[in-house]
Write a protein that holds these residues in place. Structure first.
Motif, mmCIF file in Angstrom:
data_model
loop_
_atom_site.group_PDB
_atom_site.id
_atom_site.type_symbol
_atom_site.label_atom_id
_atom_site.label_comp_id
_atom_site.label_asym_id
_atom_site.label_seq_id
_atom_site.Cartn_x
_atom_site.Cartn_y
_atom_site.Cartn_z
ATOM 1 N N ALA A 273 -6.030 36.780 -14.365
ATOM 2 C CA ALA A 273 -6.570 38.101 -14.711
ATOM 3 C C ALA A 273 -7.873 38.396 -13.972
ATOM 4 O O ALA A 273 -8.140 39.535 -13.601
ATOM 5 N N THR A 274 -8.697 37.349 -13.756
ATOM 6 C CA THR A 274 -10.021 37.566 -13.170
ATOM 7 C C THR A 274 -10.170 37.002 -11.760
ATOM 8 O O THR A 274 -11.119 37.338 -11.056
ATOM 9 N N GLY A 275 -9.250 36.129 -11.342
ATOM 10 C CA GLY A 275 -9.376 35.512 -10.031
ATOM 11 C C GLY A 275 -10.528 34.541 -9.937
ATOM 12 O O GLY A 275 -11.080 34.316 -8.867
ATOM 13 N N THR A 276 -10.908 33.936 -11.073
ATOM 14 C CA THR A 276 -12.052 33.020 -11.091
ATOM 15 C C THR A 276 -11.630 31.641 -11.590
ATOM 16 O O THR A 276 -10.567 31.472 -12.193
ATOM 17 N N LEU A 277 -12.493 30.672 -11.329
ATOM 18 C CA LEU A 277 -12.297 29.317 -11.822
ATOM 19 C C LEU A 277 -13.454 28.961 -12.746
ATOM 20 O O LEU A 277 -14.593 29.350 -12.503
ATOM 21 N N ALA A 278 -13.137 28.238 -13.811
ATOM 22 C CA ALA A 278 -14.175 27.784 -14.737
ATOM 23 C C ALA A 278 -14.971 26.656 -14.085
ATOM 24 O O ALA A 278 -14.408 25.763 -13.444
ATOM 25 N N CYS A 279 -16.272 26.722 -14.261
ATOM 26 C CA CYS A 279 -17.166 25.765 -13.602
ATOM 27 C C CYS A 279 -18.243 25.331 -14.587
ATOM 28 O O CYS A 279 -18.592 26.068 -15.508
ATOM 29 N N LYS A 280 -18.755 24.115 -14.400
ATOM 30 C CA LYS A 280 -19.837 23.609 -15.232
ATOM 31 C C LYS A 280 -20.936 23.035 -14.344
ATOM 32 O O LYS A 280 -20.661 22.379 -13.347
ATOM 33 N N ALA A 281 -22.165 23.312 -14.741
ATOM 34 C CA ALA A 281 -23.333 22.697 -14.103
ATOM 35 C C ALA A 281 -24.087 21.915 -15.172
ATOM 36 O O ALA A 281 -24.388 22.450 -16.242
ATOM 37 N N SER A 282 -24.351 20.649 -14.912
ATOM 38 C CA SER A 282 -25.001 19.780 -15.897
ATOM 39 C C SER A 282 -26.507 19.716 -15.656
ATOM 40 O O SER A 282 -26.944 19.524 -14.517
ATOM 41 N N PHE A 283 -27.263 19.877 -16.758
ATOM 42 C CA PHE A 283 -28.729 19.864 -16.681
ATOM 43 C C PHE A 283 -29.284 18.807 -17.640
ATOM 44 O O PHE A 283 -28.850 18.730 -18.802
ATOM 45 N N PRO A 284 -30.236 17.997 -17.201
ATOM 46 C CA PRO A 284 -30.904 17.079 -18.139
ATOM 47 C C PRO A 284 -31.757 17.884 -19.112
ATOM 48 O O PRO A 284 -32.304 18.931 -18.756
ATOM 49 N N ASN A 285 -31.854 17.368 -20.337
ATOM 50 C CA ASN A 285 -32.602 18.097 -21.368
ATOM 51 C C ASN A 285 -33.499 17.130 -22.134
ATOM 52 O O ASN A 285 -33.389 16.996 -23.363
ATOM 53 N N PRO A 286 -34.394 16.432 -21.430
ATOM 54 C CA PRO A 286 -35.187 15.386 -22.092
ATOM 55 C C PRO A 286 -36.131 15.915 -23.156
ATOM 56 O O PRO A 286 -36.467 15.191 -24.099
ATOM 57 N N ASP A 287 -36.572 17.152 -23.015
ATOM 58 C CA ASP A 287 -37.540 17.711 -23.970
ATOM 59 C C ASP A 287 -36.887 18.595 -25.029
ATOM 60 O O ASP A 287 -37.583 19.170 -25.867
ATOM 61 N N GLY A 288 -35.567 18.722 -24.969
ATOM 62 C CA GLY A 288 -34.863 19.526 -25.968
ATOM 63 C C GLY A 288 -35.142 21.016 -25.881
ATOM 64 O O GLY A 288 -35.025 21.731 -26.868
ATOM 65 N N LYS A 289 -35.483 21.511 -24.688
ATOM 66 C CA LYS A 289 -35.789 22.934 -24.546
ATOM 67 C C LYS A 289 -34.537 23.798 -24.452
ATOM 68 O O LYS A 289 -34.595 25.008 -24.658
ATOM 69 N N LEU A 290 -33.414 23.182 -24.098
ATOM 70 C CA LEU A 290 -32.150 23.922 -24.007
ATOM 71 C C LEU A 290 -31.350 23.706 -25.283
ATOM 72 O O LEU A 290 -31.312 22.592 -25.830
ATOM 73 N N PHE A 291 -30.711 24.768 -25.741
ATOM 74 C CA PHE A 291 -29.896 24.705 -26.957
ATOM 75 C C PHE A 291 -28.513 25.264 -26.663
ATOM 76 O O PHE A 291 -28.343 26.136 -25.801
ATOM 77 N N SER A 292 -27.544 24.788 -27.393
ATOM 78 C CA SER A 292 -26.197 25.325 -27.259
ATOM 79 C C SER A 292 -26.193 26.800 -27.636
ATOM 80 O O SER A 292 -26.800 27.205 -28.626
ATOM 81 N N GLY A 293 -25.519 27.578 -26.812
ATOM 82 C CA GLY A 293 -25.373 29.003 -27.101
ATOM 83 C C GLY A 293 -26.316 29.901 -26.332
ATOM 84 O O GLY A 293 -26.070 31.111 -26.241
ATOM 85 N N ILE A 294 -27.421 29.370 -25.762
ATOM 86 C CA ILE A 294 -28.328 30.248 -25.030
ATOM 87 C C ILE A 294 -27.667 30.689 -23.723
ATOM 88 O O ILE A 294 -26.878 29.952 -23.138
ATOM 89 N N GLN A 295 -28.003 31.898 -23.293
ATOM 90 C CA GLN A 295 -27.370 32.476 -22.117
ATOM 91 C C GLN A 295 -28.404 32.723 -21.022
ATOM 92 O O GLN A 295 -29.597 32.836 -21.275
ATOM 93 N N GLY A 296 -27.926 32.792 -19.813
ATOM 94 C CA GLY A 296 -28.793 33.038 -18.668
ATOM 95 C C GLY A 296 -27.969 33.070 -17.403
ATOM 96 O O GLY A 296 -26.788 33.423 -17.431
ATOM 97 N N ASN A 297 -28.577 32.679 -16.292
ATOM 98 C CA ASN A 297 -27.891 32.675 -15.000
ATOM 99 C C ASN A 297 -28.041 31.320 -14.327
ATOM 100 O O ASN A 297 -29.142 30.762 -14.295
ATOM 101 N N VAL A 298 -26.930 30.815 -13.812
ATOM 102 C CA VAL A 298 -26.979 29.668 -12.911
ATOM 103 C C VAL A 298 -27.156 30.207 -11.500
ATOM 104 O O VAL A 298 -26.407 31.089 -11.074
ATOM 105 N N VAL A 299 -28.146 29.705 -10.793
ATOM 106 C CA VAL A 299 -28.427 30.166 -9.432
ATOM 107 C C VAL A 299 -28.035 29.056 -8.464
ATOM 108 O O VAL A 299 -28.612 27.960 -8.484
ATOM 109 N N LEU A 300 -27.043 29.357 -7.631
ATOM 110 C CA LEU A 300 -26.526 28.393 -6.658
ATOM 111 C C LEU A 300 -26.914 28.855 -5.253
ATOM 112 O O LEU A 300 -26.491 29.927 -4.816
#
Length: 384
Positions: A273-300
């Motif tokens: 339907a969209t012509g896209t592939l699902a992708c994941k980028a893994s980020f370390p989170n040692p300080d717990g600043k990232l939470f599940s559900g937050i949204q933003g942009n991955v810049v490649l």
């Protein structure tokens, strides 16, 4: 480059005692088209998810008697989260223990009866061999012995079943104390102490957020272009992922997350339907600043080699068309329709068609140029 638009300069002429300014045309700013290599920041809308996010639901039904954690609390693996009323489960354990004891007593009695029947059969067989007892008595004692053996088998099966029931009751009792299977952060808790819960009840989610995955979609065409640019085959996607540069995560507020991430997975299935592939980028989170559900942009950052880059102000928008004014050999301007591609910034654009290397175009002041207007002039002396 020559500078700016049709300015007027004052030249010292006197007419009727008055100084009259003389218009001296000056050139527009221009540039000569060349190809260059740039790094293009490609942005993809993404949503964060912990790599070990676990949904917590009960394994047994009952009344929730205690909530041992709070939303947003950090917990370790094995931390007690919820307690369900244990009384019924405890009664089931006690009943199962009693049943097991009764089954074990029955087994002991059956074994004693079997031993007695065996001794009687062996005695009668010895007497039969001496022709003291009849064959009838021997057969009767043999049947009694076989029945005793069957009773022992049944008693053993009853003990096994009772032991299984006790084990199951103990497991259910253990299910009344719900612990965290992973270390992480407690999500929303939509239940309250006193609620009736069942295996269908959502209690909370534990986000194992030491490592976070930014989930996003990437176009198939971009992947194919990248594979082609690196001479990768379709089977070399794993090697391609390793060679991709680090990515950044920019939150909705515009704040850039301090730790870089890596593209960690790319599905092999294209969404029709969209012509896209699902992708994941893994980020370390040692300080717990990232939470599940937050949204933003991955810049490649994507390397673009041998492209034409011009200032944004050189492109004139006319309804659904994009125009650039090319300077002819006679210094007049002619409009040329071009197609463009964003560079991810506001100053420059990529020209994908309409211009060639060596073309001269108007940059500063392009919005003021008219078709056929002369835009380059020889420098004139101030006091002509």
């Amino acid at each position: 480059m020559a500078w700016a638009a049709m300015a007027t300069v004052a030249v010292g002429l006197t007419s009727c005692g008055l100084d009259i300014p003389k218009e001296v045309p000056s050139s527009f700013e221009t540039m000569t088209i060349q190809k260059t290599d740039i790094v293009l920041p490609m942005k993809f809308s993404a949503k964060m998810k912990g790599q070990a996010d676990v949904t917590i639901t009960p394994q047994v039904s009952g009344q929730l008697t205690r909530i041992c954690v709070s939303e947003g609390q950090r917990v370790g693996r094995g931390t007690v989260l919820f307690i369900i009323d244990q009384r019924n489960a405890q009664h089931d354990v006690e009943a199962a223990q009693a049943n097991l004891q009764a089954a074990q007593a029955n087994l002991q009695a059956a074994q004693a009866a079997e031993n007695s029947a065996r001794l009687e059969y062996e005695s009668n067989k010895n007497l039969f061999d001496k022709k003291i007892v009849s064959n009838y008595m021997l057969e009767n004692s043999l049947n009694t012995y076989k029945q005793a053996q069957a009773s022992v088998s049944q008693a053993r099966a009853a003990v096994t079943q009772a032991q299984a029931s006790l084990n199951r009751a103990k497991v259910n009792l253990g299910f009344c104390t719900i612990t965290s299977p992973v270390a992480g952060v407690i999500g929303e808790i939509p239940v309250f102490a006193g609620d009736q819960v069942s295996p269908a009840t959502h209690l909370t989610m534990v986000s194992g957020n030491n490592m976070m995955d930014a989930e996003f979609s990437i176009t198939e065409s971009l992947i194919e272009a990248q594979l082609a640019s690196g001479n990768y085959s379709q089977q070399d996607k794993a090697k391609h992922l390793e060679d991709l540069p680090d990515v950044t995560f920019v939150m909705k507020s515009g704040t850039e997350y301090e730790h870089k991430g890596r593209i960690s997975s790319l599905t092999g299935m294209v969404d029709a339907a969209t012509g896209t592939l699902a992708c994941k980028a893994s980020f370390p989170n040692p300080d717990g600043k990232l939470f599940s559900g937050i949204q933003g942009n991955v810049v490649l950052p994507i390397d673009k080699k041998g492209v034409i880059v011009v200032p944004q102000n050189a492109v004139v928008k006319l309804q659904d068309r994009s125009l650039v004014y090319k300077v002819k050999p006679d210094s007049t301007a002619v409009s040329v329709e071009v197609t463009t591609e964003s560079t991810g910034g506001s100053r420059d654009v990529i020209i994908t068609s309409g211009l060639d290397v060596g073309d001269v175009i108007v940059t500063e002041g392009a919005n003021n140029v008219q078709e056929g207007q002369k835009v380059l002039f020889a420098k004139q002396e101030e006091n002509e």
